[in-house]
Design an enzyme around this catalytic site. Sequence first.
Site, PDB file in Angstrom:
ATOM      1  N   HIS D  97       1.134  -1.193   0.066  1.00 19.21           N
ATOM      2  CA  HIS D  97      -0.055  -0.152   0.123  1.00 19.21           C
ATOM      3  C   HIS D  97       1.272   1.219  -0.238  1.00 19.21           C
ATOM      4  O   HIS D  97       1.994   0.940   0.332  1.00 19.21           O
ATOM      5  CB  HIS D  97      -1.238   0.506   1.645  1.00 19.21           C
ATOM      6  CG  HIS D  97      -1.998  -0.784   1.855  1.00 19.21           C
ATOM      7  ND1 HIS D  97      -1.290  -2.033   1.901  1.00 19.21           N
ATOM      8  CD2 HIS D  97      -2.918  -0.839   1.302  1.00 19.21           C
ATOM      9  CE1 HIS D  97      -2.486  -3.009   2.097  1.00 19.21           C
ATOM     10  NE2 HIS D  97      -3.665  -2.314   1.785  1.00 19.21           N
ATOM     11  N   ASP D 100       2.480   1.694   3.313  1.00 17.91           N
ATOM     12  CA  ASP D 100       2.964   1.229   3.740  1.00 17.91           C
ATOM     13  C   ASP D 100       4.689   1.922   3.447  1.00 17.91           C
ATOM     14  O   ASP D 100       6.091   1.486   4.644  1.00 17.91           O
ATOM     15  CB  ASP D 100       3.310  -0.161   3.062  1.00 17.91           C
ATOM     16  CG  ASP D 100       1.808  -0.568   3.083  1.00 17.91           C
ATOM     17  OD1 ASP D 100       1.221  -0.233   4.013  1.00 17.91           O
ATOM     18  OD2 ASP D 100       1.656  -2.205   2.622  1.00 17.91           O
ATOM     19  N   GLU D 264      -9.325 -14.026  -0.883  1.00 19.13           N
ATOM     20  CA  GLU D 264      -8.081 -14.088   0.550  1.00 19.13           C
ATOM     21  C   GLU D 264      -9.336 -15.356   1.789  1.00 19.13           C
ATOM     22  O   GLU D 264     -10.169 -14.542   1.842  1.00 19.13           O
ATOM     23  CB  GLU D 264      -8.265 -12.903   1.447  1.00 19.13           C
ATOM     24  CG  GLU D 264      -8.251 -13.110   3.023  1.00 19.13           C
ATOM     25  CD  GLU D 264      -7.081 -12.251   3.401  1.00 19.13           C
ATOM     26  OE1 GLU D 264      -7.118 -10.755   3.264  1.00 19.13           O
ATOM     27  OE2 GLU D 264      -7.633 -11.753   5.003  1.00 19.13           O
ATOM     28  N   HIS D 267     -11.153 -14.289   4.314  1.00 15.86           N
ATOM     29  CA  HIS D 267     -11.956 -13.294   4.247  1.00 15.86           C
ATOM     30  C   HIS D 267     -13.259 -13.853   3.301  1.00 15.86           C
ATOM     31  O   HIS D 267     -14.551 -13.873   3.937  1.00 15.86           O
ATOM     32  CB  HIS D 267     -11.861 -12.276   2.960  1.00 15.86           C
ATOM     33  CG  HIS D 267     -11.477 -11.106   3.381  1.00 15.86           C
ATOM     34  ND1 HIS D 267     -10.790  -9.992   3.041  1.00 15.86           N
ATOM     35  CD2 HIS D 267     -10.136 -10.756   4.588  1.00 15.86           C
ATOM     36  CE1 HIS D 267      -9.709  -9.714   3.284  1.00 15.86           C
ATOM     37  NE2 HIS D 267      -9.582  -9.819   4.873  1.00 15.86           N
ATOM     38  N   ASP D 303     -11.191 -10.976  11.459  1.00 12.64           N
ATOM     39  CA  ASP D 303     -10.071 -11.585  10.692  1.00 12.64           C
ATOM     40  C   ASP D 303      -8.416 -11.707  10.925  1.00 12.64           C
ATOM     41  O   ASP D 303      -8.143 -10.245  11.669  1.00 12.64           O
ATOM     42  CB  ASP D 303      -9.977 -10.058   9.419  1.00 12.64           C
ATOM     43  CG  ASP D 303      -9.174 -10.217   8.259  1.00 12.64           C
ATOM     44  OD1 ASP D 303      -9.343 -11.837   7.876  1.00 12.64           O
ATOM     45  OD2 ASP D 303      -8.695  -9.390   7.304  1.00 12.64           O
TER      46      ASP D 303
HETATM   47 CO   LIG Z   1      -6.046  -9.713   1.704  1.00 13.68          CO
HETATM   48 CO   LIG Z   2      -7.522  -9.952   5.711  1.00 17.51          CO
END
Ligand SMILES: [Co+2]
Ligand SMILES: [Co+2]
Lengths: 431, 431, 431, 431
Positions: D97, D100, D264, D267, D303
């Site tokens: 990102h 980051d 993911e 998720h 998560d």
């Molecule tokens: Co992810």
């Molecule tokens: Co996640």
Amino acid sequence: MTDFFKGIAPLQFDPASSELAFRHYDADEVVLGKRMEDHLRFAAAWWHSFAWPGGDPFGGQTFERPWFGDTMDLARLKADVAFEMFDILNVPFFCWHDADIRPEGASFAESRRNFEEIVDYIIGKMEGSKTKLLWGTANLFSHRRFMAGAATNPDPDIFAWSAATVKSCLDATQKMGGQNYVLWGGREGYETLLNTDLKRERQQAGRFLQMVVEYKHKIGFKGAILVEPKPQEPSKHQYDFDVATVYGFLKEFGLEGEVQMNIEQGHAILAGHSFEHELALAASLGIFGSIDMNRNDYQSGWDTDQFPNNVPEVALTYYEVLKAGGFTTGGTNFDAKLRRQSLDPVDLIAGHAGAMDVCARGLKAAAAMLEDGTLEAMRAERYAGWDSAEAQAMLTGDLAGAAARVEAEGLDPQPRSGRQEILENIVNRFV
Amino acid sequence: MTDFFKGIAPLQFDPASSELAFRHYDADEVVLGKRMEDHLRFAAAWWHSFAWPGGDPFGGQTFERPWFGDTMDLARLKADVAFEMFDILNVPFFCWHDADIRPEGASFAESRRNFEEIVDYIIGKMEGSKTKLLWGTANLFSHRRFMAGAATNPDPDIFAWSAATVKSCLDATQKMGGQNYVLWGGREGYETLLNTDLKRERQQAGRFLQMVVEYKHKIGFKGAILVEPKPQEPSKHQYDFDVATVYGFLKEFGLEGEVQMNIEQGHAILAGHSFEHELALAASLGIFGSIDMNRNDYQSGWDTDQFPNNVPEVALTYYEVLKAGGFTTGGTNFDAKLRRQSLDPVDLIAGHAGAMDVCARGLKAAAAMLEDGTLEAMRAERYAGWDSAEAQAMLTGDLAGAAARVEAEGLDPQPRSGRQEILENIVNRFV
Amino acid sequence: MTDFFKGIAPLQFDPASSELAFRHYDADEVVLGKRMEDHLRFAAAWWHSFAWPGGDPFGGQTFERPWFGDTMDLARLKADVAFEMFDILNVPFFCWHDADIRPEGASFAESRRNFEEIVDYIIGKMEGSKTKLLWGTANLFSHRRFMAGAATNPDPDIFAWSAATVKSCLDATQKMGGQNYVLWGGREGYETLLNTDLKRERQQAGRFLQMVVEYKHKIGFKGAILVEPKPQEPSKHQYDFDVATVYGFLKEFGLEGEVQMNIEQGHAILAGHSFEHELALAASLGIFGSIDMNRNDYQSGWDTDQFPNNVPEVALTYYEVLKAGGFTTGGTNFDAKLRRQSLDPVDLIAGHAGAMDVCARGLKAAAAMLEDGTLEAMRAERYAGWDSAEAQAMLTGDLAGAAARVEAEGLDPQPRSGRQEILENIVNRFV
Amino acid sequence: MTDFFKGIAPLQFDPASSELAFRHYDADEVVLGKRMEDHLRFAAAWWHSFAWPGGDPFGGQTFERPWFGDTMDLARLKADVAFEMFDILNVPFFCWHDADIRPEGASFAESRRNFEEIVDYIIGKMEGSKTKLLWGTANLFSHRRFMAGAATNPDPDIFAWSAATVKSCLDATQKMGGQNYVLWGGREGYETLLNTDLKRERQQAGRFLQMVVEYKHKIGFKGAILVEPKPQEPSKHQYDFDVATVYGFLKEFGLEGEVQMNIEQGHAILAGHSFEHELALAASLGIFGSIDMNRNDYQSGWDTDQFPNNVPEVALTYYEVLKAGGFTTGGTNFDAKLRRQSLDPVDLIAGHAGAMDVCARGLKAAAAMLEDGTLEAMRAERYAGWDSAEAQAMLTGDLAGAAARVEAEGLDPQPRSGRQEILENIVNRFV
Ligand SMILES: [Co+2]
Ligand SMILES: [Co+2]
Ligand SMILES: [Co+2]
Ligand SMILES: [Co+2]
Ligand SMILES: [Co+2]
Ligand SMILES: [Co+2]
Ligand SMILES: [Co+2]
Ligand SMILES: [Co+2]
């Protein structure tokens, strides 16, 4: 007087108001022979109201409060604002963790001195206020030193640190006239069984709680010691999972006459229970103490700590509280945080005020249900068969004796309607 | 010999086979000084294997078994097929509910006579078989008379009926040489608190369990009394929620030395725990007994009772079993049902055989982890600080004493890595 | 006149009654310019009310209804009782599955003949009643032939059987003047991906739905075709998971203008949504049709299909319904079953009556919130920034253009309070 | 060379090693005709590995990294350490990102300049490394300005800010030779429907994604645009709930040929799906792109982003990946964070290395299952009935035609075993 709540006057009871006001909560209204204030015993929480910055796992601080920072001056400012909120809300109680009210110092000693100084400052504030301390508690979970537990830490020095922290918090609670002392063990659990000696950790936790109780008696603290159950989060598994788990723990360590429960709705939900279940169970086991009246979102799998807003649910809560005899040292604490987007000072007032109204409606509905008596009459009628001497005798007899009746009397018991929908309809007459 | 399993020969241990065979389970292979059969002590369940018709809440019977029906002849045919399956699988144990093995009669007396007759028939079958009884249990949940509970029913006559049923089942278990007797209270809970006297019902449940234990001693039954926890389903809330809850219940009713746990993976999951948590907790409390080795689907919110199929999970199960000292009277029961679409006789054999192989792999992996010793060495090292006399003294001292060290010694304990990923990697060397 | 509801007179609107009555639902009361009956359009469901025997995964039939059995005479008796209930409740609509109203025959032809005969019988009943058909639907999930799906079955003959069933149900729905036809695909999903060709099955399901729509047009059925989403149960995964999933499915198969949603609260919850979310989403996508107003228990991980009893939740439901313009062909169906312990005929009446009152309260609260206008004004104010021409232009421009403004204008947008607690307080003024 | 990973040499493939090494992952081993490195296309994530401080909702920073802070020098140090980790792990890809890799500036312009400078620095690092960019993405969720959404914000200036951010991130991704660009909309959802214009927000989100795609084409970016679904957290509800939801969204906005999925595991689980379900669905819809190979804890409702450790689960993942044709631009990203107690540099290496080994085992098992062919043969056999011309004709015919066959041919289709247990056993031969 700070200007944080500028323009917000103390809330009045005014059902017809179009402004910020109580529409249902009238502290002096008498319900079942007691003022509502004395029934509900509302408390505001320092942590969520004044210390939480609005972060979540994917974002940082959203609140910008003038008292955020690590100095004693800011801690005093925070206390000033807190008491202004207590006055606006007319709440009779508040609650704190040590870490909410004092800046962390560079050493335990410095933290303790900060703490003692701010405790005295708050005592000064209390002298000019009606608001008393419902309970104090120690934050043994936020600092990285507690990441693997406090009393249950693999490092005995952290056990010592935790002992020292609880000692100073219990001392301060007593000094401030607190009516209870709470232990919530957010890190007293584990992330993975692979690195955990579960038996050893539970023994540490049990001994720690015994030491707290012994110390309470030593210093003559008259309040109640409360444990707040929670199944998980932050830990993957927490030893104080729910009321039933803590009851077994208290029995194991000989503490069932010494410790009561502080039950939070959100934690009940995370543990797979309704709030009223946890309350009814605690009452039936003689360990009901106090409540944290903040709900979870049913669709979110974590602790959202929201203000209560559903009157029918809250009515069932106070129905159990009233059936348990009401609060003695306990009360209704809002361990609730604003949503992180609720940035304005007025949100903080509105969040509490709405919750207080919801609780007032719930209490009045619960009282009306009790006064009406239909629910309890139907419950009693359902078990009436057990009131006979013969039925009671069966309980003191043996298995073979109970069994013998079946063939001897040609029993063929028929099921009777549980009448759940009718009972739910009756509740709905009152909420 | 029935023709139900026609064409299916007793399974052999044959890792290279392309047919139905054990690839990993060799009953005679010695692991940690004991034959695998003696470690694992597999049991097949009469209910799921032979009595369940394949229904779910949205559909009815899918299985068409020649023994379905309500006559004694069909009950005997069912027993014949059951023992043929036990032989094919070479399982050392089986389990039953009374309702699995006998047709319901028009009265308790007729049901009891049916039951006693089929018990004798099964004892006859056992004489020609290696398969023994791991445990018997009473079905106090399927018939409509139990819809509001068995021991916890508002109707004392149903308490009596339940007592009579358990008495006859315990008598039969003893007569058949059963090694345990299990109680699972699927209806010992409630649908709604509104019609429930929770305190009264828990007292009834507690007294009932005492009566069972007293009767066990009276008849000299040498096996263990096991309680199987489950949080909910069929009830909204079940009093035997999980191991911690049952422990508190046993303490409350003075039964903690008398009763052990039969722990099912699926029920652990429904209660928000890992299976290994429930095992480790039961072992640490001295109440570990036996396991029901059937998993839930993690995406389904109900009890799917599937055969185990994940070796890494099963390895952690047997790691806890081995650390607890292994089974004594207990064993590995498959309280597992075929998926309702698995219509063929071979599915029943394959379901069990695959599960037995998965358990064998899990046991061998667990044994290898223990023999390797790294995991336990790392665990011990993590708590090594507590091994000092000073640390132990702190546990027998008081809060103020523990606290005093912090400032006196200027403690500043630093967190250490919990090494979870490394530990998980180590486990993965063995599974 | 049967004697099933003997002693229960048609319910009156009588807020002060201490007997069975409507306390809030007055069919003729005008709300937002429309009679409540025309707003709410209540429907009773044949299946749960008259066909469900009270079973659950751990127990069988609890209800003993005089019409249980497989003859045409009993099917007629069931219809007689159904219309007696409709009269007592004064519901304007009812719903059925084919399997609810006719006995299963030994062949498709016999089942069809049974069905057509009973359809005519019901049409006769309708002539003497105000109660109309809200929707018909086919039960393509209970019989073992559907265990692996209906339209998505690996066996094309079962696809054909399903087509024939839907054809006869749609024909009957048209003949009875039904206002909608519903498809719920309880088995249109899978138990395990290992045996499933997901792509093929979804294509079968898509083509099947196209065929249904084509047939609707062919026969000139004027009602709406509705799909009822559900994420799972009985299947582990169901292709009609939720509103968003079905929307994508409709787009894929070119059906978004042809098919609308029948949304059930309990299914929304199982899918991880609030009911109001599913309603708001369907409305925003132009596919809102009808609702099944039966809740799940938040602590139970399966579909409990309970009557609604929480007014604040129901108020938010009708708030979305009203904002979507209200029902056209759709209505409020109670796809709700009594708790299996609610054995008495009066329970059936009370369950519906309480639910109708809860819905009436919800509707009136929703209407009052809309008339008050504060909620919508605050919502509009929150997005007011988007009403400028500049903001709208940004949406029709490109990314670089939108981006360029940031540095060019030195934007530094500040967050504003989301005011969630204040909004929740406003809702609580009305419920 | 920094000294962060001092003493840790690049990992070797050495199955017998007792040190830190790959036991299963040999980059050059050929599986199904392709090197494992080219199959798996591992990527390390900058965010979790280098930017996350170890906080959770109840505790703050646990990691003490020398690069924590807000200066460009520290950002460069972080990049240096990152590339050292990439070298040790021999990973072919990384992901970032914007937030980051660069310090937040006081204005957008300053943040952008910081970003561009560090992008150039990283490009310099890449020149001395084998590690390429799998994807870049914008963090539009951590800063308080995004608390109410990015593209879906009620404030159009935040839409503009988001556009500017994505533009600069897409530019940088292209400049760095990135193979994909990812959008994850953590705040593109809502906390409460009460303050949300769901329809408007979804329109904003749709238009934003169109603008991103248009910009991609404008600048000639050759990589794929990927959307990463997640049902909730941080939002109560997120518009990109799951694969099926995003598919409908893409269809609605005409983007289904332009955008693929980054799926993911964690998720998927939060959305109530298995990972393999989401993969199979995306593949069947033609929108499969890439994976985030990090698991959730099944007992935690949030998560957890843990490294994968369960080989049987991972084998099913790669089975779907291989059936989908394998990765093209996509890869296996570890969007995984260490447990917050895993403080040591070696934990970071071990976490990744263990995960890479687990993936290697999973890939090899999946390849073996495919080569063996039994699973696919059994699947095909199950649907074989559909291969006849008659069955296919039914799909192109009409409902009445399909229906007519049933009575005409006297169809009575019989269910066949779904063989789930046998299929699971077959999988277990390979894992
Ligand atoms: Co992810
Ligand atoms: Co996640
Ligand atoms: Co909480
Ligand atoms: Co709390
Ligand atoms: Co089970
Ligand atoms: Co079991
Ligand atoms: Co439902
Ligand atoms: Co429905």
